[in-house]
Design a protein around this motif. Structure first.
Motif, PDB file in Angstrom:
ATOM      1  N   ASP A  86       1.232  -1.045   0.027  1.00  0.00           N
ATOM      2  CA  ASP A  86      -0.280  -0.003   0.139  1.00  0.00           C
ATOM      3  C   ASP A  86       0.874   1.398  -0.043  1.00  0.00           C
ATOM      4  O   ASP A  86       0.169   2.258  -0.716  1.00  0.00           O
ATOM      5  CB  ASP A  86      -0.963   0.189   1.189  1.00  0.00           C
ATOM      6  CG  ASP A  86      -2.432   0.647   0.931  1.00  0.00           C
ATOM      7  OD1 ASP A  86      -2.224   0.489  -0.006  1.00  0.00           O
ATOM      8  OD2 ASP A  86      -2.029   1.477   1.649  1.00  0.00           O
ATOM      9  N   SER A 134      -7.643   6.940  -8.840  1.00  0.00           N
ATOM     10  CA  SER A 134      -8.648   7.693  -7.466  1.00  0.00           C
ATOM     11  C   SER A 134      -8.064   6.127  -6.850  1.00  0.00           C
ATOM     12  O   SER A 134      -7.611   4.841  -6.628  1.00  0.00           O
ATOM     13  CB  SER A 134      -9.932   7.088  -7.297  1.00  0.00           C
ATOM     14  OG  SER A 134     -10.645   5.686  -7.144  1.00  0.00           O
ATOM     15  N   LEU A 135      -7.673   6.522  -5.278  1.00  0.00           N
ATOM     16  CA  LEU A 135      -6.664   5.609  -4.134  1.00  0.00           C
ATOM     17  C   LEU A 135      -7.591   4.283  -3.929  1.00  0.00           C
ATOM     18  O   LEU A 135      -7.030   2.843  -4.642  1.00  0.00           O
ATOM     19  CB  LEU A 135      -6.512   5.717  -3.080  1.00  0.00           C
ATOM     20  CG  LEU A 135      -5.683   4.876  -1.497  1.00  0.00           C
ATOM     21  CD1 LEU A 135      -4.242   4.517  -2.853  1.00  0.00           C
ATOM     22  CD2 LEU A 135      -5.659   5.674  -0.912  1.00  0.00           C
ATOM     23  N   GLU A 136      -9.009   4.452  -4.066  1.00  0.00           N
ATOM     24  CA  GLU A 136      -9.954   3.371  -3.919  1.00  0.00           C
ATOM     25  C   GLU A 136      -9.538   2.073  -5.457  1.00  0.00           C
ATOM     26  O   GLU A 136      -9.462   0.432  -5.787  1.00  0.00           O
ATOM     27  CB  GLU A 136     -11.246   3.467  -3.884  1.00  0.00           C
ATOM     28  CG  GLU A 136     -11.647   2.762  -3.619  1.00  0.00           C
ATOM     29  CD  GLU A 136     -13.512   2.509  -4.138  1.00  0.00           C
ATOM     30  OE1 GLU A 136     -14.344   2.460  -4.296  1.00  0.00           O
ATOM     31  OE2 GLU A 136     -14.079   3.720  -4.235  1.00  0.00           O
ATOM     32  N   GLU A 137      -9.471   2.909  -7.396  1.00  0.00           N
ATOM     33  CA  GLU A 137      -9.656   2.385  -8.049  1.00  0.00           C
ATOM     34  C   GLU A 137      -8.182   1.712  -7.851  1.00  0.00           C
ATOM     35  O   GLU A 137      -7.721   0.672  -8.415  1.00  0.00           O
ATOM     36  CB  GLU A 137     -10.005   3.163  -9.113  1.00  0.00           C
ATOM     37  CG  GLU A 137     -10.513   2.388 -10.602  1.00  0.00           C
ATOM     38  CD  GLU A 137     -11.144   1.841 -10.718  1.00  0.00           C
ATOM     39  OE1 GLU A 137     -12.353   1.206 -10.132  1.00  0.00           O
ATOM     40  OE2 GLU A 137     -11.145   1.307 -11.866  1.00  0.00           O
ATOM     41  N   ARG A 183      -6.270   0.329  -5.810  1.00  0.00           N
ATOM     42  CA  ARG A 183      -5.866  -0.458  -5.147  1.00  0.00           C
ATOM     43  C   ARG A 183      -7.118  -1.935  -5.218  1.00  0.00           C
ATOM     44  O   ARG A 183      -6.126  -2.888  -5.210  1.00  0.00           O
ATOM     45  CB  ARG A 183      -7.057  -0.337  -3.139  1.00  0.00           C
ATOM     46  CG  ARG A 183      -5.574   0.517  -2.538  1.00  0.00           C
ATOM     47  CD  ARG A 183      -6.444   0.738  -0.940  1.00  0.00           C
ATOM     48  NE  ARG A 183      -5.365   1.435  -0.053  1.00  0.00           N
ATOM     49  CZ  ARG A 183      -6.288   2.816   0.252  1.00  0.00           C
ATOM     50  NH1 ARG A 183      -7.080   3.386   0.495  1.00  0.00           N
ATOM     51  NH2 ARG A 183      -5.129   3.348   1.471  1.00  0.00           N
ATOM     52  N   LYS A 184      -7.743  -1.467  -6.209  1.00  0.00           N
ATOM     53  CA  LYS A 184      -8.452  -2.438  -6.566  1.00  0.00           C
ATOM     54  C   LYS A 184      -7.645  -3.806  -7.798  1.00  0.00           C
ATOM     55  O   LYS A 184      -6.932  -4.321  -8.412  1.00  0.00           O
ATOM     56  CB  LYS A 184      -9.812  -2.111  -7.266  1.00  0.00           C
ATOM     57  CG  LYS A 184     -10.487  -3.263  -8.313  1.00  0.00           C
ATOM     58  CD  LYS A 184     -11.729  -2.536  -8.549  1.00  0.00           C
ATOM     59  CE  LYS A 184     -11.400  -1.839  -9.295  1.00  0.00           C
ATOM     60  NZ  LYS A 184     -13.417  -1.915 -10.176  1.00  0.00           N
ATOM     61  N   GLU A 241      -4.502  -5.836  -5.559  1.00  0.00           N
ATOM     62  CA  GLU A 241      -5.448  -6.849  -5.597  1.00  0.00           C
ATOM     63  C   GLU A 241      -5.687  -7.472  -6.905  1.00  0.00           C
ATOM     64  O   GLU A 241      -5.560  -8.870  -7.230  1.00  0.00           O
ATOM     65  CB  GLU A 241      -6.948  -6.286  -5.542  1.00  0.00           C
ATOM     66  CG  GLU A 241      -7.575  -7.954  -5.581  1.00  0.00           C
ATOM     67  CD  GLU A 241      -9.154  -7.213  -5.996  1.00  0.00           C
ATOM     68  OE1 GLU A 241     -10.112  -6.024  -5.298  1.00  0.00           O
ATOM     69  OE2 GLU A 241      -9.781  -8.357  -5.452  1.00  0.00           O
ATOM     70  N   ASP A 285     -14.989  -6.762  -6.415  1.00  0.00           N
ATOM     71  CA  ASP A 285     -16.465  -5.898  -6.499  1.00  0.00           C
ATOM     72  C   ASP A 285     -17.374  -6.357  -7.818  1.00  0.00           C
ATOM     73  O   ASP A 285     -18.114  -5.525  -7.576  1.00  0.00           O
ATOM     74  CB  ASP A 285     -15.985  -4.496  -7.557  1.00  0.00           C
ATOM     75  CG  ASP A 285     -14.750  -4.487  -9.657  1.00  0.00           C
ATOM     76  OD1 ASP A 285     -15.193  -6.323  -9.215  1.00  0.00           O
ATOM     77  OD2 ASP A 285     -14.546  -4.412  -9.716  1.00  0.00           O
TER      78      ASP A 285
END
Ligand code: SAM
Length: 217
Positions: free
Chosen positions: A8, A28-31, A33-34, A38, A185
């Protein structure tokens, strides 16, 4: 730091550097991270099935899937990309994090690496680099016997698939595994297609720099 925190931290540093240099289209951080953590780790299972030895990520860009896989697998890793500027940033982040002993960078073309270090890798990954037949051609001269090429794919059209399978013998590769998974997701599909190096290619590889991508087999 635990592996998860290290990965991370690396991602945050890449997103920070991305504000001034184009390393990834995802901001975007969320995108990220995915798609960068992931998704990168989706091929860990295949990497763990490769013989012990050096692992390389071809066309690594900002270090994906190479860095998450290197940290999680603990393998000695080389990240490969022809864009010097990207590799310099990735190298500097890895060095700041104390990871540059186990994860090295190569700024140059995959074909040049194959001439300099033939059959030196027991595992290779490639995401968003080229179609299957091109990945197979680029990877074959770099892989040692029983080494694995792990391709991150989304949709593979029949034509691409049939062509890849038809080149296996010529390139000394054989289909090892083929697995499709869904990310957390619930909708992003990832297909991991893996080839094993089973023998010598029946043609001289690598071909001249650029030919694999410009004039595919
Ligand atoms: N693998 C990363 C990812 O999934 O986020 C980056 C993918 S990016 C679309 C493809 C990368 O491959 C680019 O950074 C490009 O410079 C590199 N590349 C393309 N052909 C190459 C070659 N023949 N040798 C070395 N790098 C190459």
């Amino acid at each position: 730091m635990q592996n998860e925190a290290l990965i991370d931290h690396y991602l945050l540093k890449i997103l920070e550097a991305n504000e001034t240099t184009n390393l990834t289209r995802i901001s975007s951080l969320e995108e990220a991270r995915k798609l960068h953590i992931e998704d990168s780790l989706a091929g860990l299972q295949e990497l763990q099935q490769a013989p012990k030895g050096l692992y390389g990520d071809l066309g690594t860009g900002g270090g994906f899937p190479g860095v998450p896989l290197a940290i999680e697998s603990g393998r000695k890793t080389m990240l490969v990309d022809s864009v010097r500027k990207k590799m310099a940033i990735v190298e500097s982040i890895l060095s700041d994090m104390g990871l540059n002993d186990s994860i090295s960078t190569y700024s140059g073309r995959i074909e040049d690496l194959a001439n300099e270090h033939p059959q030196s890798f027991t595992a290779l990954t490639a995401r968003a680099l080229s179609k299957l037949s091109v990945l197979m051609e680029l990877a074959s001269p770099l892989l040692s016997k029983n080494g694995l090429l792990i391709c991150y794919k989304a949709n593979v059209q029949d034509e691409e698939w049939d062509h890849a399978l038809s080149l296996q013998d010529k390139l000394g590769l054989s289909l090892f595994s083929d697995r499709t998974l869904t990310l957390s997701d619930g909708e992003t599909l990832r297909r991991i297609i893996c080839f094993e190096k089973i023998g010598n290619p029946k043609m001289k590889l690598p071909r001249r720099v650029g030919l694999a991508q410009k004039k595919p087999l």
